[in-house]
Scaffold this active site. Structure first.
Site, PDB file in Angstrom:
ATOM      1  N   HIS A 107     -12.344 110.505  57.469  1.00  0.00           N
ATOM      2  CA  HIS A 107     -12.841 111.657  58.215  1.00  0.00           C
ATOM      3  C   HIS A 107     -14.208 111.870  58.340  1.00  0.00           C
ATOM      4  O   HIS A 107     -14.671 112.434  59.059  1.00  0.00           O
ATOM      5  CB  HIS A 107     -12.209 112.923  57.268  1.00  0.00           C
ATOM      6  CG  HIS A 107     -10.876 113.115  57.878  1.00  0.00           C
ATOM      7  ND1 HIS A 107      -9.782 112.751  57.138  1.00  0.00           N
ATOM      8  CD2 HIS A 107     -10.301 113.808  59.088  1.00  0.00           C
ATOM      9  CE1 HIS A 107      -8.695 113.204  57.768  1.00  0.00           C
ATOM     10  NE2 HIS A 107      -8.929 113.797  59.149  1.00  0.00           N
TER      11      HIS A 107
ATOM     12  N   CYS B 128      -4.762 113.456  70.799  1.00  0.00           N
ATOM     13  CA  CYS B 128      -6.124 113.880  70.225  1.00  0.00           C
ATOM     14  C   CYS B 128      -6.431 113.014  69.238  1.00  0.00           C
ATOM     15  O   CYS B 128      -7.634 113.372  68.437  1.00  0.00           O
ATOM     16  CB  CYS B 128      -5.836 115.273  69.925  1.00  0.00           C
ATOM     17  SG  CYS B 128      -4.517 115.485  68.757  1.00  0.00           S
TER      18      CYS B 128
END
Ligand code: PEP
Ligand code: MG
Length: 756
Positions: free
Chosen positions: A363, A675
């Site tokens: 992340h 996505c």
């Protein structure tokens, strides 16, 4: 043997200098195997030779002097064959192994390669005077020890306690190159800034101090605080501990005495080292000293020293969690960089990011991509602690970091960096043009977002809407669950800013590598555990609160879509749809008027791909989460630097899965998008076009570049490339074929530094 192994590895792990630790290993091996000789050779890659680093049984003067070419003799053979050799008599040909440094005549020989991530780092061998091979359990012991030692040696190289020849530039100014996984494309030129986790003594870098006196003062204050802590602990426990046990605290205080630890640290500071670095050096030395003792009681004191060191460090850092002084052009480096670390650097100063752990899809890499910061993950090759404040260039296309770049490199990269800026300016001309291929195919380009402040993007972007709003980010930034009202405020802001463009909000996707600080739970395999929809369906209270917040936020705007993460089976969709319906009905009953949201499912678990039609029948749209889909399809942890070179979304199996998904969705008349990070990779975008995806969602910074790809490559050409890709059976060849097409179309600037 297991406890002996553990002890050896522990001792080595604590070492402040690897050579001392290796010497300890050879002594312990000799004890364990009862053989008179044991030696360790490490590879000096630049000279292509093995260097004797530690020995018992050969003359100590031979250490560093005995050098064996990589293709020479027994040591060379073990390295080349990458397997152990266990010989009854090593003095006979073809393995003739006679060492002039030997203190006795040896015959029996056992040698084992030390291998880390496929690379031979060295060889450990043991010898005996009998003409007799070593026993199988002795061989197994040495193989196990070598495997464990390999990780420790490799780590020692990273943290700098083993400055092996050939790994560092000999001359300070000689260019050194460090490699890793290219995670965010781009070029950055600047100076390095090392960050390190707090309260981790091991990770503290060397750093010069500005004023020796002030530094000694700072250290003394920290020392005094620890002394006070220990004294009050001692006092508190006087009632409950025996006199014998209480002497331990006196021993601690003794260690903290001015003549003990304190004196040594002050000596290190007086040669210009900052307090944290001086403390690390002294503690490691002492730990090593105690660990090497034969007496068990004294050996255990190593733990105490380490603990005291951590306590002093805590106070040093408590006094100064620096607003760090970031260079004007910062290249941030750390063994493990978190999203919070990244957020601390003023964004206009950040030129690049290099993390020794993590991977392309961690992340923090996703955040760096959103900020358009050239990034390398899973880097290795140079010691973090040695990288403070160096001139450097980061190449996020190839995953290279150059330290002390030569004038030629600097000149080339300065030009390329300038060209990159020019390219970004040129691409602004595409702003108001559609993402349409030269032969008329239109793709919808959407944004990935996660912060309330991303609402501001609506003013600058030409995206068709938000394709993925990661709602968990606002959950992670708090110390409790956000209330329904707090959530509604965030969601409303975004829906309003983008209205009438659609906004796809994903329901809470926690678990995996996204734990909530206020809801800790331990799992052995968090990525296969209580994640995404699995968690929210088990907590209808939390799920309903979020659904109500989303729905009520869309009142009067009606541009909300809801997307469900980590769907594995149709029951999960059915249950979620019921809850969405319930929240909707409740709000209606309360008098709120809003249209029903579109609902979509993320395809990120392989099982969902194979049930795509059943899922598509139930919802309005589908969106592939390629980060997790790659992780689960290839069984490769998206955050693990050790396997990151194998993580490739262009794996032929991925392309097959994507094709299956597109065909299934379209057979049910439902649109399908993607996505994950694949949508930010120009090569993948060509293939996704060819596969027939209807929409792609990506970060705002990369969007103009992907629009350029779509506007440059005809749809029919992308379809031909898909046919070609399906005939190739490995990801590297597929990438190469598409890169050639991008190059020929004049888009080379998207796959390497510079404009061309
Ligand atoms: C994905 O898995 O591709 C995705 C978009 O979700 P996340 O990266 O948040 O897991
Ligand atoms: Mg995901």
């Amino acid at each position: 043997m297991l406890s002996l192994l553990r002890r050896i590895v522990q001792e080595v792990g604590l070492a402040s200098d690897l050579e001392g630790a290796l010497q300890l290993v050879v002594r312990r091996v000799r004890e364990a195997i009862a053989a008179p000789s044991c030696s360790i050779y490490l590879l000096n890659a630049s000279a292509q030779e093995y260097v004797l680093m530690a020995t018992v049984g050969l003359h100590q003067a031979a250490v560093h002097r005995v050098r064996i070419e990589v293709n020479q003799g027994l040591i060379g053979a073990i390295g080349q064959r990458e397997e152990p050799l266990n010989l009854k008599d090593a003095s006979i040909k073809p393995y003739f192994f006679s060492d002039p440094q030997a203190q006795a005549e040896y015959f029996g020989f056992l040698g084992v390669p030390i291998i880390h991530r496929r690379e031979v780092l060295g060889v450990i061998c043991t010898q005996k005077t009998e003409k007799q091979a070593f026993q199988e359990d002795e061989e197994a012991f040495l193989v196990t020890l070598a495997a464990q030692l390999a990780g420790v040696i490799a780590h020692a190289m990273v943290v700098g306690v083993y400055p092996a020849e050939g790994i560092y530039p000999k001359d300070e100014q000689e260019t050194a190159c460090l490699g890793g996984v290219p995670a965010v494309a781009g070029v950055g030129i600047g100076r390095t800034k090392v960050i390190y986790p707090l309260a981790d003594l091991e990770a503290v870098p060397d750093r010069p101090c500005a004023s020796i006196e002030a530094e000694i003062q700072r250290f003394e204050e920290a020392l005094q605080s620890v002394r006070e802590d220990i004294a009050s602990l001692q006092e508190r426990l006087t009632e409950s501990l025996s006199q014998d046990e209480l002497t331990l605290f006196s021993a601690y205080l003794h260690m903290l005495d001015h003549r003990g630890l304190g004196l040594e640290v002050n000596q290190e500071i007086s040669v210009g080292q900052w307090a944290e670095g001086a403390l690390r050096r002294v503690i490691k030395r002492q730990v090593m000293h105690f660990s090497a003792m034969d007496d068990r009681y004294l050996r255990d004191r190593a733990e105490d020293v380490l603990d005291l060191g951590q306590r002093i460090l805590f106070y040093l850092q408590k006094k100064m969690r620096l607003p760090l002084d970031y260079p004007e052009h910062t290249i941030l480096i750390g063994e493990k960089i978190s999203a919070a670390d990244l957020a601390e650097v003023p964004i206009d100063r950040l030129e690049g990011l290099v993390s020794y752990s993590g991977s392309h899809n961690s992340h923090v890499a996703i955040l760096a991509r959103a900020l358009n910061i050239p990034t390398i993950m899973g880097a290795s090759g140079l010691a973090v602690s040695e990288l403070e404040d160096k001139a450097a260039i980061i190449d996020g296309y190839y995953g290279h970091l150059y330290i002390h770049p030569s004038e030629k490199l600097l000149k080339d990269y300065t030009l390329w960096a300038k060209e990159e800026d020019e390219l970004d300016i040129e691409l602004q001309s595409l702003r108001d043009l559609p993402a349409q291929t030269p032969d008329g195919q239109v793709l919808s380009l959407l944004l990935n977002a996660g912060l309330a402040s991303d609402a501001g993007l609506s003013l600058t972007t030409t995206a068709d809407g938000i394709g993925l709003f990661r709602t968990e980010i606002s959950f992670m930034a708090r110390d409790r669950f956000p209330t329904e009202t707090e959530q509604r405020t965030i969601y409303r802001q975004l829906l309003q800013a983008f209205s009438p463009r659609p906004v796809v909000m994903r329901t809470l996707d926690i678990g995996g590598d996204k734990p909530l600080p206020y809801l800790p739970f331990q799992e052995e395999n968090p990525f296969l555990g209580w994640r995404g929809i699995r968690f929210t369906l088990d907590h209808p209270d939390i799920f309903l609160m979020q659904l109500r917040a989303m729905l009520s936020a869309s009142e009067g705007l009606n541009n909300l879509s809801i997307m469900l993460p980590m769907i594995t089976s149709v029951e999960e969709v059915d249950e979620s749809l019921q809850l969405i319906q319930r929240a909707y009905a409740e709000l209606n009953a309360e008098g709120l008027k809003m249209s029903k949201p579109k609902v979509g499912v993320m395809l990120e678990v392989p099982a969902a791909i194979y049930q795509v039609e059943a899922l598509a029948k139930r919802v309005d749209f589908l969106s592939v989460g390629s980060n997790d889909l790659t992780q689960y399809l290839l069984a490769i942890d998206r955050n693990n630097a050790r396997v990151s070179d194998r993580f490739d979304a262009l794996h032929p199996a991925m392309l097959q899965a994507l094709q299956f998904a597109v065909q299934g969705a379209h057979a049910q008349g439902k649109p399908i998008g993607l996505c994950g990070e694949m949508a930010s990779d120009p090569v993948s975008v060509v293939l996704l076009m060819g596969l027939g995806f209807d929409h792609l969602s990506m970060n705002a910074a990369i969007l103009p570049r992907m629009k350029w790809v779509i506007r440059s490559i005809p749809h029919h050409r992308a379809q031909e490339l898909i046919v070609q890709a399906f005939q190739l059976d490995n990801a590297a060849l597929i990438r190469l074929a598409v890169e050639k097409v991008l190059d020929n179309a004049g888009l080379g600037g998207l796959i390497r530094a510079g404009k061309r």
